[in-house]
Every structure is written in C-alpha cells, then in structure tokens.
Motif scaffolding. Sequence first.
Motif, PDB file in Angstrom:
ATOM      1  N   PHE A 141       2.549  10.187  13.481  1.00  0.00           N
ATOM      2  CA  PHE A 141       1.327  10.181  12.669  1.00  0.00           C
ATOM      3  C   PHE A 141       0.073  10.357  13.520  1.00  0.00           C
ATOM      4  O   PHE A 141      -0.923  10.906  13.039  1.00  0.00           O
ATOM      5  N   SER A 174       4.972   6.116  14.891  1.00  0.00           N
ATOM      6  CA  SER A 174       3.556   5.972  15.261  1.00  0.00           C
ATOM      7  C   SER A 174       3.063   7.224  15.970  1.00  0.00           C
ATOM      8  O   SER A 174       1.980   7.745  15.672  1.00  0.00           O
ATOM      9  N   SER A 178      -4.126   4.990   9.811  1.00  0.00           N
ATOM     10  CA  SER A 178      -3.598   3.676   9.427  1.00  0.00           C
ATOM     11  C   SER A 178      -2.098   3.596   9.688  1.00  0.00           C
ATOM     12  O   SER A 178      -1.591   2.561  10.176  1.00  0.00           O
ATOM     13  N   LEU A 179      -1.378   4.674   9.388  1.00  0.00           N
ATOM     14  CA  LEU A 179       0.063   4.682   9.622  1.00  0.00           C
ATOM     15  C   LEU A 179       0.375   4.662  11.116  1.00  0.00           C
ATOM     16  O   LEU A 179       1.337   4.025  11.550  1.00  0.00           O
TER      17      LEU A 179
END
Length: 573
Positions: free
Chosen positions: A269, A266, A252-253
């Motif tokens: 993660f 982005s 999700s991150l």
Amino acid sequence: MASRNASSRPQPQSTRKSQIVGRRQVEALIANGHSIVIVDSKVLKVDAWIPYHPGGDKAIAHMVGRDATDEVDRFHSKETRAGMEQYQIGRVEGLWVNFLPPIQGGKFRTLEKSDLVEHDSALEVTSEQDTSSTPSSADSSPIFDPADQPSASVRRRNVGDIRMSRTSSTSSISSTGLDDSAQKPTMSVMDARTQREIDLDKSLYPSLDPATQADVVEKYRKLEKRIEAENLYQCRYSSYAIEGVRYILFFSLFVLFLSWGWYIPSAFFLGTLWHQLSFTVHDAGHAGITHNFTADTVIGMLIADYCGGLSIGWWKFNHNVHHLVTNSTEHDPDIQHMPFFAISHKFFGSLTSSYYERIMTYDAFAKFMIRYQDYLYYLILSFGRFNLYRLSWLYLLSGQGPRKGKAWWHRYFEIVGQVFFWTWYGYIVVYKTIPGGWNKLAFVMISHMITMPLHCQITLSHFAMSTADLGTTESFPQKMLRTTMDVDCPQWLDFFHGGLQYQAIHHLFPRMPRHNLRRTQELVREFCKEANIPYATYGFIDGNKVVIGKLGDVSRQAAILAECQRTIARGDH
C-alpha cells in the motif's frame, strides 16, 4: 560623421521592438553566442533570462533560432509571456523558417564587421571588453539587452552554458534548405533503415512544406481557443477531493498493516500510494492544478520530495526537454536508457546525448542487454525508482536548477525534503520499525517494485512511436502526435492511469488538468481528422504488445549488426 554618430546612439525601446530583423542578422547573433527565439513574430534575445528560467537552460537551448510560439504559449502563463517582451529586440516579417538550434548541431555564420555597419547600423554590436564606440560583430550590444541585463562576465558564462558541447561554427551554413532530414552515411545498412523510417512518416503525415505546416498550426490554435472557451483549463477540484480520499485510504492501510507487523501488505500500500501521488506531482509540475507557478511547485515539492524522495526540480529540468524534443534519440532524455534499452537502431552508433552531455556508449554490456531487452523490459522497470533517486540527488547536489529569480530557493527546500523523506522512510520505518534484515529488504523491494506500472505507463506512450527526425519545418502539434500515443481505457479505470493514458493530448496541452483530458480527447480527434494527422491510440494490453514488439525488433537489428561485424572481421565479406 554626424549622421553616423546619431545612428549608433541607443534607440528608444519602442523603436527597437518595432524594427525589422532579417534572417541573416538573427543567424549572426546566434553565431556570436546569443540565444534568439521567435515568438509571435517577435525576436527575443533571452540570454539574460537563462539563469532565471525554472525549466532549465536546455529547454531554451532547443528553441534557439526557431519559431517557438506554440511551445512558449503551451508551457507558460499569460503573465510569464507578457514578461518576455522585455527581451524583444525587433520583429520578423512573414513566415519564419526555423534554424537547427546549436545544441542540436546547427551551424551558423557571422556577419562581417563591414556588412553589419553598412546594412543595418541599428544592429551594430559594441565590444564588451573595449569602452570605445568602434562596432564589432563579435560582441554584444546594450541595444539588445533589457535594463536588468547582468554583467558581461555573467553574460559570457551564459553563452557558454547554452552552447554546451556543440559550439556554433562561423564558417558553415544552416539556412540553405528547408528539409534537414538528410543524413551523412556512416553505416549503410542502418542509414538505409533510418531513411525508410523517415519516408514512412512522410507518407503518413501532412507534407512538411511551410504552407502545409502553417495550416496545421492554424487549426491547432483554433482548437486551443475552443478548449479555452469550454473552460477545460479550469481545474475540477472536486476530482482532487476524490483523489485525496484515495490517498488517505492507501496511507492508512500502509500504517495499519505496519503497526500489525504485516510488512508485505504495508509495503504494497505504500508503493501504491507513491504510484498514485506521482500523478498529482505530474499535474503540479505542469502548473495544472492552481495554474500558479509557486503554489503548484510547492505542492509538487511537498509530495515528490517530502513524501516520495524524488526531486520535482530534476523532473522539470528533464521533462521540459522531453516535451520539446520528444523521441529524439540524441536529445530526449526520456528515451535515453542505454545500456538497458534502445528503441532505435541509431543507438548502435554510440550517440552523444545533448541532455546528459556524454556519449551513450554501445559497448559489450549494452550489446548484451539490448539483445534481451524485450524479455527484461518489465524486470528493469521494476527497479526504475532507484534510478530516480540517483538522478534526483545528482540534480540537487550539482546545482543544476536555477539559482536566481523566483525559483532560487527550490533547491534548498528540496534538499530539506530529501532529508525528511529518508528520516521517516529510511530510518523510522525501515530501520527502526521493521525487524530483521530479510524483512527490511522485502519491504524496500516490494514498496519500490509496486511502482513499476508508473514506469510502464511513461514508456508505453513513446517507446512504440517514431524516432525519425523530419527536420525543422515540422510543426509542434504534428511532431507531438507523431511521437506520442494514447492508451484507451474505460472511464472507471482512469484513476489507475492518472492521466498518463492521454499522453498525446497532454503533449499538445501540457498545462491542462488531467481530469479534463477525456473530454479534450473528443476535440483532438476532430482536429486530427481535419488536419489529416493520424491519432495513435491502443488499449493497455495491445500497447504493451506493440512496445515489446518494438524492443524485440531493435534487438534483432542489433543481432544482425553484430553478425555483420563478425563476418567483416573474419574477412568473409
């Protein structure tokens, strides 16, 4: 004449399985190209199984001529082990003393035709090219083949595969000694160092005589029964539920920051997600989640190929060999990283890798890299994932995996997964979503380099440990504990290591779910104390220091060797 004809008739299956097969007969069968493995005193001729083996042919090749009871039991389900009985051609009596497998350089003698008929007509071998009943010691017999044995042409192709580049010799002997650690001198200085390493290991670990090693095995099997009684092979699915929450958070991150145009966070993660998912792939590859081969393999393929762009089929092919010949410089692909790393001076001799089937050349580039390997260690590991892509595609495109049996479709499913991965990651995310060449490059490099701790965790458990070959009498549990170390960490940090901090325990019990390894560590410590086997464990920082120290030591050896060679070339010796 009547009695001879009767003796040459095919025997009932029950009779074949109960007959005693002598050591010379086993040796002769291997010399003739057959793959003979001993499991629970049963003699298995597994030629017909090789094309179907999901773990690859090389894993079987390293067990030829050996008592592989512990290896087979640890890596296979009860159903698979029961299915192996169709390959049984007899049994052995007493304690079996291992041969050195052909793939590792073992030499084998054939039986003369007259000896085969005179001493055991039940094992006479009929020609595959001739339909007559004349016995021949050079060919196979239907007596040794299960009912579903492939055709002769397939059988001969399998023999060629299992022999690899080390064909058996019919004129030499492999059974005249119990200790195979003696080495022929090639470089006196390096050979002396090799011998010192062997002597050191022999002084630290139990004796290699068969009786002592049999006692180690007995204690190990009692430990396994205790582990099974405590249900430590049962997966704790609640722990995987927690893992799932963590995976969803990282994903999700990754998507959130990507949508905001924050490409560096982005990428961070996404790399973190890949790092964590690798632990579940590792569990699935060992059938440690559901203990069902197909279910766990599908889980592994969906995560490894579709989410990460890596082939779990390649990983199994590679990793199974690693588990069987751990830290063997010539045979373990997990320590064969020339020209970038050498964890033993033995790599200076341009060894031939039985896994890659090529010479690991110690050339000018390797000499330069090895000299600075302790400084370049973390930097090179940062690019490790790119190499895994290469190995995955080589495996899939060359068709190294099984093309028969229940795993025949895996290759095609993985290729679809690779296309899916490069579509969503390479095309949609990197090419279409991220603007500018530098942004794309930064995103790719960061998302890949963030996975560096995984490569560090993998190498950490083996690079610092012994690479000495103590011969064929060393038991499976002792070898695993001698060549593998564990990493000590607090329980709250287990998620970061993903079970890889318990590599020694994992090597002893590879099908065990990782969330049960911490409890098992207590039992393994008791076993090691009882068996008088050292149990190596370091903290993460200290373990890294030991690895860097080992790499630095080998670098210094390389520098000394180079100086000696220069001195000899100048004629100053």
